[in-house]
Design a protein around this motif. Sequence first.
Motif, PDB file in Angstrom:
ATOM      1  N   LEU A 109     -38.277 -26.777  37.227  1.00  0.00           N
ATOM      2  CA  LEU A 109     -36.948 -26.954  37.815  1.00  0.00           C
ATOM      3  C   LEU A 109     -35.938 -26.384  36.829  1.00  0.00           C
ATOM      4  O   LEU A 109     -35.686 -26.973  35.773  1.00  0.00           O
ATOM      5  CB  LEU A 109     -36.688 -28.445  38.061  1.00  0.00           C
ATOM      6  CG  LEU A 109     -35.292 -28.866  38.523  1.00  0.00           C
ATOM      7  CD1 LEU A 109     -34.895 -28.160  39.805  1.00  0.00           C
ATOM      8  CD2 LEU A 109     -35.247 -30.383  38.719  1.00  0.00           C
ATOM      9  N   GLY A 110     -35.389 -25.211  37.147  1.00  0.00           N
ATOM     10  CA  GLY A 110     -34.527 -24.545  36.188  1.00  0.00           C
ATOM     11  C   GLY A 110     -33.204 -24.121  36.775  1.00  0.00           C
ATOM     12  O   GLY A 110     -33.136 -23.653  37.920  1.00  0.00           O
ATOM     13  N   HIS A 111     -32.143 -24.275  35.975  1.00  0.00           N
ATOM     14  CA  HIS A 111     -30.799 -23.870  36.391  1.00  0.00           C
ATOM     15  C   HIS A 111     -30.353 -22.656  35.593  1.00  0.00           C
ATOM     16  O   HIS A 111     -30.507 -22.612  34.365  1.00  0.00           O
ATOM     17  CB  HIS A 111     -29.807 -25.010  36.171  1.00  0.00           C
ATOM     18  CG  HIS A 111     -28.381 -24.629  36.448  1.00  0.00           C
ATOM     19  ND1 HIS A 111     -27.404 -24.646  35.479  1.00  0.00           N
ATOM     20  CD2 HIS A 111     -27.781 -24.204  37.587  1.00  0.00           C
ATOM     21  CE1 HIS A 111     -26.246 -24.265  36.016  1.00  0.00           C
ATOM     22  NE2 HIS A 111     -26.450 -23.985  37.282  1.00  0.00           N
ATOM     23  N   SER A 112     -29.786 -21.665  36.275  1.00  0.00           N
ATOM     24  CA  SER A 112     -29.178 -20.505  35.637  1.00  0.00           C
ATOM     25  C   SER A 112     -30.192 -19.793  34.738  1.00  0.00           C
ATOM     26  O   SER A 112     -31.176 -19.239  35.226  1.00  0.00           O
ATOM     27  CB  SER A 112     -27.922 -20.933  34.887  1.00  0.00           C
ATOM     28  OG  SER A 112     -27.126 -19.830  34.543  1.00  0.00           O
ATOM     29  N   ILE A 148     -48.669 -23.419  37.387  1.00  0.00           N
ATOM     30  CA  ILE A 148     -47.405 -23.774  38.028  1.00  0.00           C
ATOM     31  C   ILE A 148     -47.558 -23.645  39.536  1.00  0.00           C
ATOM     32  O   ILE A 148     -47.777 -22.556  40.054  1.00  0.00           O
ATOM     33  CB  ILE A 148     -46.265 -22.874  37.508  1.00  0.00           C
ATOM     34  CG1 ILE A 148     -46.098 -23.070  36.003  1.00  0.00           C
ATOM     35  CG2 ILE A 148     -44.974 -23.166  38.253  1.00  0.00           C
ATOM     36  CD1 ILE A 148     -45.249 -22.029  35.347  1.00  0.00           C
ATOM     37  N   HIS A 149     -47.431 -24.763  40.235  1.00  0.00           N
ATOM     38  CA  HIS A 149     -47.637 -24.775  41.674  1.00  0.00           C
ATOM     39  C   HIS A 149     -46.335 -24.728  42.453  1.00  0.00           C
ATOM     40  O   HIS A 149     -46.332 -24.356  43.634  1.00  0.00           O
ATOM     41  CB  HIS A 149     -48.444 -26.015  42.085  1.00  0.00           C
ATOM     42  CG  HIS A 149     -49.868 -25.976  41.637  1.00  0.00           C
ATOM     43  ND1 HIS A 149     -50.914 -26.349  42.444  1.00  0.00           N
ATOM     44  CD2 HIS A 149     -50.432 -25.595  40.449  1.00  0.00           C
ATOM     45  CE1 HIS A 149     -52.060 -26.207  41.787  1.00  0.00           C
ATOM     46  NE2 HIS A 149     -51.784 -25.763  40.574  1.00  0.00           N
ATOM     47  N   ALA A 150     -45.238 -25.139  41.855  1.00  0.00           N
ATOM     48  CA  ALA A 150     -43.959 -25.167  42.573  1.00  0.00           C
ATOM     49  C   ALA A 150     -42.820 -24.901  41.599  1.00  0.00           C
ATOM     50  O   ALA A 150     -42.852 -25.353  40.453  1.00  0.00           O
ATOM     51  CB  ALA A 150     -43.756 -26.510  43.272  1.00  0.00           C
ATOM     52  N   ILE A 151     -41.819 -24.162  42.090  1.00  0.00           N
ATOM     53  CA  ILE A 151     -40.632 -23.849  41.291  1.00  0.00           C
ATOM     54  C   ILE A 151     -39.396 -24.100  42.136  1.00  0.00           C
ATOM     55  O   ILE A 151     -39.361 -23.713  43.314  1.00  0.00           O
ATOM     56  CB  ILE A 151     -40.628 -22.377  40.834  1.00  0.00           C
ATOM     57  CG1 ILE A 151     -41.755 -22.109  39.832  1.00  0.00           C
ATOM     58  CG2 ILE A 151     -39.274 -21.989  40.226  1.00  0.00           C
ATOM     59  CD1 ILE A 151     -41.903 -20.636  39.471  1.00  0.00           C
ATOM     60  N   VAL A 152     -38.406 -24.734  41.543  1.00  0.00           N
ATOM     61  CA  VAL A 152     -37.069 -24.766  42.126  1.00  0.00           C
ATOM     62  C   VAL A 152     -36.145 -24.047  41.157  1.00  0.00           C
ATOM     63  O   VAL A 152     -36.007 -24.466  40.002  1.00  0.00           O
ATOM     64  CB  VAL A 152     -36.573 -26.200  42.388  1.00  0.00           C
ATOM     65  CG1 VAL A 152     -35.114 -26.175  42.856  1.00  0.00           C
ATOM     66  CG2 VAL A 152     -37.441 -26.885  43.426  1.00  0.00           C
ATOM     67  N   ALA A 153     -35.549 -22.962  41.627  1.00  0.00           N
ATOM     68  CA  ALA A 153     -34.630 -22.173  40.812  1.00  0.00           C
ATOM     69  C   ALA A 153     -33.216 -22.394  41.333  1.00  0.00           C
ATOM     70  O   ALA A 153     -32.908 -22.054  42.477  1.00  0.00           O
ATOM     71  CB  ALA A 153     -35.000 -20.697  40.869  1.00  0.00           C
ATOM     72  N   LEU A 154     -32.379 -22.993  40.507  1.00  0.00           N
ATOM     73  CA  LEU A 154     -31.011 -23.343  40.879  1.00  0.00           C
ATOM     74  C   LEU A 154     -30.050 -22.286  40.358  1.00  0.00           C
ATOM     75  O   LEU A 154     -29.922 -22.108  39.142  1.00  0.00           O
ATOM     76  CB  LEU A 154     -30.645 -24.706  40.282  1.00  0.00           C
ATOM     77  CG  LEU A 154     -31.615 -25.857  40.541  1.00  0.00           C
ATOM     78  CD1 LEU A 154     -31.310 -27.025  39.606  1.00  0.00           C
ATOM     79  CD2 LEU A 154     -31.550 -26.297  41.992  1.00  0.00           C
ATOM     80  N   ALA A 155     -29.400 -21.576  41.267  1.00  0.00           N
ATOM     81  CA  ALA A 155     -28.470 -20.514  40.869  1.00  0.00           C
ATOM     82  C   ALA A 155     -29.063 -19.661  39.764  1.00  0.00           C
ATOM     83  O   ALA A 155     -28.454 -19.492  38.700  1.00  0.00           O
ATOM     84  CB  ALA A 155     -27.135 -21.108  40.435  1.00  0.00           C
ATOM     85  N   PRO A 156     -30.270 -19.132  39.956  1.00  0.00           N
ATOM     86  CA  PRO A 156     -30.936 -18.447  38.846  1.00  0.00           C
ATOM     87  C   PRO A 156     -30.209 -17.177  38.419  1.00  0.00           C
ATOM     88  O   PRO A 156     -29.627 -16.460  39.236  1.00  0.00           O
ATOM     89  CB  PRO A 156     -32.315 -18.115  39.430  1.00  0.00           C
ATOM     90  CG  PRO A 156     -32.098 -18.038  40.902  1.00  0.00           C
ATOM     91  CD  PRO A 156     -31.063 -19.088  41.192  1.00  0.00           C
ATOM     92  N   TRP A 157     -30.264 -16.929  37.137  1.00  0.00           N
ATOM     93  CA  TRP A 157     -29.723 -15.697  36.563  1.00  0.00           C
ATOM     94  C   TRP A 157     -30.812 -14.639  36.680  1.00  0.00           C
ATOM     95  O   TRP A 157     -31.858 -14.738  36.049  1.00  0.00           O
ATOM     96  CB  TRP A 157     -29.344 -15.966  35.114  1.00  0.00           C
ATOM     97  CG  TRP A 157     -29.006 -14.754  34.305  1.00  0.00           C
ATOM     98  CD1 TRP A 157     -28.502 -13.568  34.762  1.00  0.00           C
ATOM     99  CD2 TRP A 157     -29.155 -14.620  32.887  1.00  0.00           C
ATOM    100  NE1 TRP A 157     -28.329 -12.696  33.712  1.00  0.00           N
ATOM    101  CE2 TRP A 157     -28.711 -13.315  32.547  1.00  0.00           C
ATOM    102  CE3 TRP A 157     -29.601 -15.465  31.880  1.00  0.00           C
ATOM    103  CZ2 TRP A 157     -28.716 -12.835  31.248  1.00  0.00           C
ATOM    104  CZ3 TRP A 157     -29.602 -14.997  30.571  1.00  0.00           C
ATOM    105  CH2 TRP A 157     -29.168 -13.695  30.266  1.00  0.00           C
ATOM    106  N   VAL A 158     -30.573 -13.642  37.504  1.00  0.00           N
ATOM    107  CA  VAL A 158     -31.541 -12.572  37.727  1.00  0.00           C
ATOM    108  C   VAL A 158     -30.913 -11.246  37.322  1.00  0.00           C
ATOM    109  O   VAL A 158     -29.818 -10.907  37.768  1.00  0.00           O
ATOM    110  CB  VAL A 158     -31.981 -12.517  39.209  1.00  0.00           C
ATOM    111  CG1 VAL A 158     -32.930 -11.352  39.443  1.00  0.00           C
ATOM    112  CG2 VAL A 158     -32.633 -13.838  39.628  1.00  0.00           C
ATOM    113  N   ARG A 164     -32.530 -32.469  47.154  1.00  0.00           N
ATOM    114  CA  ARG A 164     -33.298 -31.358  47.735  1.00  0.00           C
ATOM    115  C   ARG A 164     -34.315 -30.839  46.732  1.00  0.00           C
ATOM    116  O   ARG A 164     -35.476 -30.584  47.076  1.00  0.00           O
ATOM    117  CB  ARG A 164     -32.348 -30.244  48.168  1.00  0.00           C
ATOM    118  CG  ARG A 164     -33.055 -29.018  48.760  1.00  0.00           C
ATOM    119  CD  ARG A 164     -33.621 -29.332  50.132  1.00  0.00           C
ATOM    120  NE  ARG A 164     -34.152 -28.159  50.773  1.00  0.00           N
ATOM    121  CZ  ARG A 164     -35.454 -27.920  50.989  1.00  0.00           C
ATOM    122  NH1 ARG A 164     -36.363 -28.817  50.620  1.00  0.00           N
ATOM    123  NH2 ARG A 164     -35.853 -26.820  51.596  1.00  0.00           N
ATOM    124  N   SER A 165     -33.898 -30.686  45.499  1.00  0.00           N
ATOM    125  CA  SER A 165     -34.801 -30.200  44.453  1.00  0.00           C
ATOM    126  C   SER A 165     -35.967 -31.161  44.243  1.00  0.00           C
ATOM    127  O   SER A 165     -37.134 -30.755  44.203  1.00  0.00           O
ATOM    128  CB  SER A 165     -34.048 -30.033  43.139  1.00  0.00           C
ATOM    129  OG  SER A 165     -32.990 -29.125  43.263  1.00  0.00           O
TER     130      SER A 165
END
Length: 226
Positions: free
Chosen positions: A100-103, A118-128, A194-195
Amino acid sequence: MPAARLLWPTEVENPRAIVLVLHGGRSKGRGPVRPWQGAVLRMAPFAKAVGRAGEGEVAVAELRYAVRGWNGAEASPLADTRLALEQIAAKYPGVPIGLLGHSMGGRVALHLADDERIHAIVALAPWVEGPDQPRWHPDLHLLVLHGSLDRMTSAKASRAMATAMERLGADVTYERVENDTHAMLRRAGYWHERSADYLVQHLLVEPYDAGHQADVRVSRDERRSR
C-alpha cells in the motif's frame, strides 16, 4: 548514515497475509526520514484501516525509508523496500504480501509488481515517470486510486501505467477519486476504507494453510469468550 526502519503497527501471531505500507517522499533528498513528517503521518490511518479490516488475520508493517528522496538512478526507497520484503518473507515464509503505497511509495510498489510474493497492490496517487516500465506476474491484483484535483502527480501517467499492466495480464482496477487532491484529505475515509477492503479481499481469497485457519478460529473464539 541513516538507516531504514521496519515497524509493525499491527502484529498477528499467525497471519494469513501481510500488508506493507509505503509512504511518499521527494524527487531528491538525502536527509533522514522522521516520524513526524507529513508523508509518514499520512499513512498511519491507512495502516489502522487495514488492521481493522483484517480482523486479526492480516499483519501490518510500515517502512520508513532511510532518506526522503528517490534520488535518480539510486532509487533509494526501492532498495529499502526490497530489504524489508526479505525480512518479512523470512519472518513469515510463504505468507502472501500486499503493498500500500502513496506517491513515491506508489512508485516503489509498481516497481515491485513482478515480485511473486506480492499478491495485491494499492497505489495511491502514484508518482509515475516516463522511463518506468510496467511489471506484473499472473497472480497480481492492482488498484490505482488518483484524485481528480491532484496537481502533484500525474493521473494521466498513472492511468497509462495501469492500462499497460492490464495489457500484460494483471488484474487492474483504476479509480478516479472525485474532488480530492494529492493529500487525500477531502475524502479521507473513502481512501482508507477502499484501500483496506481491496487488500484484505484479494489477500485472503485463498487460505494458504487450512490448519492455520483452524488455529486462528480457535484463537478468536477464545478471545470472545473472555
